[in-house]
Enzyme design. Structure first.
Site, short mmCIF file in Angstrom:
data_model
loop_
_atom_site.label_atom_id
_atom_site.label_comp_id
_atom_site.label_asym_id
_atom_site.label_seq_id
_atom_site.Cartn_x
_atom_site.Cartn_y
_atom_site.Cartn_z
N LYS A 178 0.18 29.47 31.79
CA LYS A 178 0.56 28.09 31.49
C LYS A 178 1.27 27.97 30.15
O LYS A 178 1.23 28.87 29.31
CB LYS A 178 -0.66 27.18 31.57
CG LYS A 178 -1.10 27.01 33.03
CD LYS A 178 -2.11 25.92 33.26
CE LYS A 178 -2.32 25.72 34.76
NZ LYS A 178 -3.38 24.74 35.07
N ARG A 236 -8.89 31.55 38.15
CA ARG A 236 -7.74 31.44 39.04
C ARG A 236 -6.52 32.03 38.32
O ARG A 236 -6.08 31.50 37.30
CB ARG A 236 -7.51 29.97 39.41
CG ARG A 236 -6.36 29.73 40.38
CD ARG A 236 -6.25 28.24 40.69
NE ARG A 236 -5.19 27.96 41.65
CZ ARG A 236 -3.93 27.75 41.33
NH1 ARG A 236 -3.54 27.74 40.06
NH2 ARG A 236 -3.02 27.51 42.26
#
Length: 323
Positions: free
Chosen positions: A264, A299
């Site tokens: 991210k 994840r």
């Protein structure tokens, strides 16, 4: 909000208790002798029968979308998606997360029919290929979840915490499958437009507690709930770091914690790496930190690297050395 402070150092004192059933992370808080609270924070959080409950599980991301922020367009065909899934399973993935709609900042909604056309053939093909690894369907839409579950999915991963589609809660309740409730401020179109919080850790915790209570009232088994603080979904870099540093507070919810921070933007901003798929090392660093906070599910895009790092982490935090 009771916050059990996680520790992984050795040797452990006699007062050490496992954090949410972890074999590697412990806590010891002399300020509480409440047996119910101690049990709530210490008890294992199994996700599915057959999956370990004493170590972090690795969830491999298989995006079948053209526009995901990191890997959009790289698994467009069914064959490519199955090969990616197979490689992740070989590398040690405990769960596969299949998604047909990007929820990155600025992403547009995908029609239900198009999303089903993306994910259902992939799930069926994964099962036809003999892969029995549990599958999570990453969707906000009840119709997509229904078809995915019929095709062989085992978990619903809803970034809207059952708030996008009024039918989603009943679909999950009827199927009796685990469901992940994630926090997001705003929608993909609006969530990164100057997100604001008074106390991000408390507000995200309280939101998830409310959504969990609501889900139970809709007939969903509380033991089937998973909580995700939603890193990057309506959060600044400072918000993301605060949530990560306080991640263990979410154990008081009584549900497994799913952490999705892989590749991210905040990782790139801090590390100076602009290209998302080159943020592997930073993503692994965040995954290890989340593991040290007792997170049950990580994840990730980079399964092999994460599994390797966790193997070393587990050996270094085990009383008897390597497991």
């Amino acid at each position: 909000m009771f916050h059990a402070r996680p520790r992984t150092d050795l040797p452990r004192p006699d007062s050490a208790r496992p954090l949410a059933g972890s074999a590697h992370v412990w806590w010891s808080d002399p300020v509480t002798d409440d047996p119910e609270l101690i049990a709530a924070v210490s008890t294992p959080r199994p996700v599915l029968p057959g999956l370990p409950a004493d170590r972090p599980l690795v969830m491999g991301i298989v995006n079948v979308t053209p526009d995901s922020f990191s890997d959009g367009g790289t698994a467009q065909s069914v064959e490519a998606a199955v090969e990616r899934a197979r490689a992740m399973v070989t590398a040690g993935a405990d769960i596969l997360d299949i998604g047909g709609e990007s929820t990155r900042p600025g992403a547009t909604d995908v029609p239900v029919e198009a999303e089903i056309a993306r994910v259902a053939p992939v799930i069926r093909a994964i099962r036809a290929a003999g892969l029995v690894t549990p599958i999570s369907i990453d969707t906000r839409k009840a119709a997509v979840a229904e078809v995915a579950l019929q095709a062989g999915a085992d978990i619903v991963n809803d970034v809207s915490a059952l708030g996008w589609d009024a039918r989603m809660a009943s679909v999950v309740a009827e199927a009796g499958v685990p469901v992940c409730l994630m926090h997001a401020q705003g929608t993909p179109q609006t969530m990164q437009r100057d997100p604001q919080y008074g106390d991000v850790l408390t507000e995200v915790y309280d939101y998830l507690a409310r959504r969990m209570d609501w889900a139970v009232k809709q007939g969903i088994d509380p033991a089937r709930l998973i909580a995700d603080p939603g890193i990057g979904f309506g959060k600044t870099q400072a918000h993301n770091l605060t949530l990560l540093q306080g991640l263990s507070a979410f154990h008081a919810l009584g549900a497994p914690i799913l952490l999705g921070a892989s590749r991210k933007r905040f990782i790139g901003t801090i590390s100076g790496v602009e290209v998302a798929d080159r943020r592997v090392a930073g993503s692994v660093a965040v995954a290890l930190f989340a593991a040290s906070q007792g997170a049950q599910i990580l994840r990730v895009h980079d399964v092999a690297e994460t599994v390797q790092a966790l193997a070393l982490w587990r050996a270094l935090t085990s009383l008897g050395g390597p497991e």
